[in-house]
Design an enzyme around this catalytic site. Structure first.
Site, PDB file in Angstrom:
ATOM      1  N   THR A 180       0.848  -1.200   0.000  1.00  0.00           N
ATOM      2  CA  THR A 180       0.000   0.000   0.000  1.00  0.00           C
ATOM      3  C   THR A 180       0.880   1.246   0.000  1.00  0.00           C
ATOM      4  O   THR A 180       1.727   1.422   0.882  1.00  0.00           O
ATOM      5  CB  THR A 180      -0.935  -0.010   1.227  1.00  0.00           C
ATOM      6  OG1 THR A 180      -1.754  -1.182   1.135  1.00  0.00           O
ATOM      7  CG2 THR A 180      -1.817   1.222   1.249  1.00  0.00           C
ATOM      8  N   LYS A 262      -0.891  -0.945  -4.249  1.00  0.00           N
ATOM      9  CA  LYS A 262      -2.231  -0.446  -3.911  1.00  0.00           C
ATOM     10  C   LYS A 262      -2.191   1.071  -3.697  1.00  0.00           C
ATOM     11  O   LYS A 262      -1.283   1.582  -3.028  1.00  0.00           O
ATOM     12  CB  LYS A 262      -2.726  -1.137  -2.635  1.00  0.00           C
ATOM     13  CG  LYS A 262      -4.098  -0.685  -2.154  1.00  0.00           C
ATOM     14  CD  LYS A 262      -4.608  -1.611  -1.042  1.00  0.00           C
ATOM     15  CE  LYS A 262      -6.018  -1.263  -0.586  1.00  0.00           C
ATOM     16  NZ  LYS A 262      -6.077  -0.233   0.444  1.00  0.00           N
ATOM     17  N   HIS A 286      -8.042   4.529  -1.171  1.00  0.00           N
ATOM     18  CA  HIS A 286      -8.109   4.178   0.249  1.00  0.00           C
ATOM     19  C   HIS A 286      -9.486   4.523   0.836  1.00  0.00           C
ATOM     20  O   HIS A 286      -9.617   4.900   2.000  1.00  0.00           O
ATOM     21  CB  HIS A 286      -7.004   4.914   1.020  1.00  0.00           C
ATOM     22  CG  HIS A 286      -6.428   4.140   2.174  1.00  0.00           C
ATOM     23  ND1 HIS A 286      -5.314   3.349   2.060  1.00  0.00           N
ATOM     24  CD2 HIS A 286      -6.812   4.031   3.476  1.00  0.00           C
ATOM     25  CE1 HIS A 286      -5.044   2.814   3.246  1.00  0.00           C
ATOM     26  NE2 HIS A 286      -5.944   3.211   4.115  1.00  0.00           N
TER      27      HIS A 286
HETATM   28  C1  LIG Z   1     -11.107   1.039   9.072  1.00  0.00           C
HETATM   29  C2  LIG Z   1     -10.279   0.885   7.830  1.00  0.00           C
HETATM   30  C3  LIG Z   1      -8.977   0.452   7.944  1.00  0.00           C
HETATM   31  C4  LIG Z   1      -8.208   0.268   6.798  1.00  0.00           C
HETATM   32  N1  LIG Z   1      -6.958  -0.261   6.921  1.00  0.00           N
HETATM   33  C5  LIG Z   1      -6.236  -0.509   5.813  1.00  0.00           C
HETATM   34  C6  LIG Z   1      -4.995  -1.170   5.912  1.00  0.00           C
HETATM   35  O1  LIG Z   1      -4.565  -1.577   6.987  1.00  0.00           O
HETATM   36  N2  LIG Z   1      -4.290  -1.341   4.766  1.00  0.00           N
HETATM   37  C7  LIG Z   1      -4.745  -0.905   3.549  1.00  0.00           C
HETATM   38  O2  LIG Z   1      -4.072  -1.074   2.536  1.00  0.00           O
HETATM   39  N3  LIG Z   1      -5.947  -0.317   3.433  1.00  0.00           N
HETATM   40  C8  LIG Z   1      -6.696  -0.111   4.535  1.00  0.00           C
HETATM   41  N4  LIG Z   1      -7.922   0.451   4.406  1.00  0.00           N
HETATM   42  C9  LIG Z   1      -8.437   0.816   3.080  1.00  0.00           C
HETATM   43  C10 LIG Z   1      -9.185  -0.364   2.452  1.00  0.00           C
HETATM   44  O3  LIG Z   1      -8.296  -1.392   2.104  1.00  0.00           O
HETATM   45  C11 LIG Z   1      -9.905   0.067   1.168  1.00  0.00           C
HETATM   46  O4  LIG Z   1      -8.994   0.679   0.285  1.00  0.00           O
HETATM   47  C12 LIG Z   1     -11.079   1.003   1.419  1.00  0.00           C
HETATM   48  O5  LIG Z   1     -11.734   0.720   2.629  1.00  0.00           O
HETATM   49  C13 LIG Z   1     -12.056   0.875   0.256  1.00  0.00           C
HETATM   50  O6  LIG Z   1     -13.077   1.769   0.359  1.00  0.00           O
HETATM   51  P1  LIG Z   1     -14.527   1.432   0.990  1.00  0.00           P
HETATM   52  O7  LIG Z   1     -14.356   1.437   2.482  1.00  0.00           O
HETATM   53  O8  LIG Z   1     -15.330   2.567   0.479  1.00  0.00           O
HETATM   54  O9  LIG Z   1     -14.961   0.084   0.460  1.00  0.00           O
HETATM   55  C14 LIG Z   1      -8.728   0.609   5.537  1.00  0.00           C
HETATM   56  C15 LIG Z   1     -10.059   1.041   5.437  1.00  0.00           C
HETATM   57  C16 LIG Z   1     -10.838   1.167   6.558  1.00  0.00           C
HETATM   58  C17 LIG Z   1     -12.271   1.591   6.403  1.00  0.00           C
HETATM   59  C1  LIG Z   2      -1.695   3.801  10.337  1.00  0.00           C
HETATM   60  C2  LIG Z   2      -3.050   3.220  10.170  1.00  0.00           C
HETATM   61  C3  LIG Z   2      -3.424   2.993   8.800  1.00  0.00           C
HETATM   62  C4  LIG Z   2      -4.608   2.085   8.704  1.00  0.00           C
HETATM   63  C5  LIG Z   2      -5.364   2.438   7.505  1.00  0.00           C
HETATM   64  O1  LIG Z   2      -4.987   2.084   6.446  1.00  0.00           O
HETATM   65  C6  LIG Z   2      -6.516   3.281   7.593  1.00  0.00           C
HETATM   66  O2  LIG Z   2      -6.935   3.648   8.710  1.00  0.00           O
HETATM   67  O3  LIG Z   2      -7.046   3.652   6.556  1.00  0.00           O
END
Ligand SMILES: Cc1cc2nc3c(=O)[nH]c(=O)nc-3n(C[C@H](O)[C@H](O)[C@H](O)COP(=O)(O)O)c2cc1C
Ligand SMILES: CCCCC(=O)C(=O)O
Length: 389
Positions: A180, A262, A286
């Protein structure tokens, strides 16, 4: 492989397996129920996004600008939803996006990473396991059964630790590494900053670091003895803003597993990624959590797909329904992932809740194809969509 039959048309007729007491949920209801169920700091962290959340909201409304052309008498009595990625034939194009703190969204036991993996195993929908998990990646991998799991890597600013995380992911049996790149530092998230969402939660999702021999070797005392110092060290190494394209050859050299980047929204970056030898491009902003004021991710998808050429593109950000999945596929995605809907399903109903969300989404996807006359998700093209005026 799960049998398609159990979530095809019959799924509506048998009450969606009866595991969740109420009827199929529209996303708005799922969101409302999740807000009622979750502690405020967890809700604000999961639901929140960058700035005033315009980009996050635009991710969702971007899907309204496309419509699928309905066809009749098209021979869609049986549908093939399968897709192929890196030598795996997946039963459907749906994936579970990496979500740090998904563990805590399992409100009953705080074992959401393991529960998500169990749902992946039960549905055949692959899980992308976050670096930021409550349980170490090895334990998550053990729950996946035959369903593929990918490991999402936040590359820390410690190369030896990065290498150690990749080696562990390989040994644990993950079948791809997703790096990512849009979160090399955390976004401006007012909900989190005002209610201290992530700051309160972060100590609970560092299992992959605390269990890592390289990470541990950097500490004066083991994390079990001095968790505060260990968390402080994590805060020092997590951000990696100096990473550039010059580091990509090194990242590529870390593994012979399929490597995806990503957070790609620009066609130039997609081209550069492909030139650097990656196996997949993951188009995402994201979920609007990182930068406000940008483009909806869906608007970026067609150009990213064109730039990636033969290299498959995975998409997420704003997907809320079966038709949304269809639109992203028609715009060129090979697979489509959900973030918040999965977290909310878990919060509302634990394992059954997440499984319910997945099965509802697949049932709606399948029914839409049946009604609109499309027999194969892989055959969808941009020509099947029209702009909504
Ligand atoms: C609470 C939360 C934590 C996330 N943590 C990560 C993560 O640890 N690594 C990452 O690559 N993306 C993370 N994401 C992004 C998701 O992988 C994804 O790109 C995103 O949630 C997609 O959009 P959506 O919530 O509208 O489906 C996180 C998203 C949320 C909502
Ligand atoms: C440092 C935390 C990143 C987790 C994440 O990807 C998010 O909250 O969207």
């Amino acid at each position: 492989m799960p049998n398609h039959g159990d979530w095809q048309l019959g799924v509506y007729l048998d009450g969606l397996t009866g595991k969740v007491p109420e009827h199929p949920m529209a996303y708005a209801e799922l969101e409302r129920r999740a807000e009622r169920s979750m502690p405020p700091e967890l809700w604000s962290y999961v639901a929140g996004g960058a700035g005033d959340e315009r980009t996050q909201n635009a991710n969702v409304t971007a899907f309204d600008r496309w419509g699928l052309m309905p066809r009749v008498l098209a021979g869609a009595a049986e549908r093939d939803l399968s897709t192929e990625l890196f030598g795996h034939r997946l039963p459907t194009p749906l994936m579970l996006a990496p979500v740090g703190v998904i563990g805590l969204c399992d409100l009953a036991e705080g074992r959401g990473d393991l529960v998500t993996a169990r749902v992946a195993a039960a549905t055949g929908v692959p899980m992308i396991a976050s670096t930021l998990s409550q349980d170490p990646m090895e334990e998550v991998a053990r729950e996946l059964g035959d369903t593929p799991g990918w490991f999402q890597l936040y590359p820390p600013n410690d190369r030896e630790l990065t290498e150690s995380l990749v080696r562990r992911a390989e040994a644990a049996g993950y079948s791809a590494i997703v790096v990512t790149l849009d979160t090399l530092t955390l976004g401006w998230r007012p909900r989190d900053l005002s209610i201290a969402g992530f700051p309160q939660l972060k100590g609970q999702c560092l299992a992959n670091y605390f269990s890592d021999p390289v990470f541990r070797s950097r500490l004066a005392a083991p994390p079990e003895e001095d968790p505060e110092a260990a968390t402080g060290h994590w805060a020092m190494i997590f951000g990696n803003q100096r990473l550039t394209w010059d580091d990509l050859a090194w990242l590529r050299s870390l593994t012979s597993l399929p490597l995806l980047l990503k957070g790609i929204c620009s066609p130039e970056d997609a081209r550069r990624a492909v030139d650097s030898g990656v196996d997949g491009v993951y188009c995402s902003n994201h979920g609007g959590r990182q930068a406000n004021g940008g483009l909806p991710a869906l608007d970026c998808l067609p150009e990213v797909v064109d730039a990636a050429g033969e290299v498959p593109v995975v998409f997420d950000s704003g997907v809320r329904s079966g038709p949304d999945v269809i639109k992203a596929l028609a715009l060129g995605a090979r697979a489509v992932a959900i973030g918040r809907p999965a977290a909310y399903g878990l919060a509302v109903g634990g394992r059954a809740g997440l499984e319910h969300v997945v099965r509802c989404l697949l049932a709606e996807l399948d029914l839409t194809l049946a009604i609109d006359g499309y027999a194969s998700t892989a055959a969808l093209t941009r020509g099947d969509l029209r702009p909504v005026r």
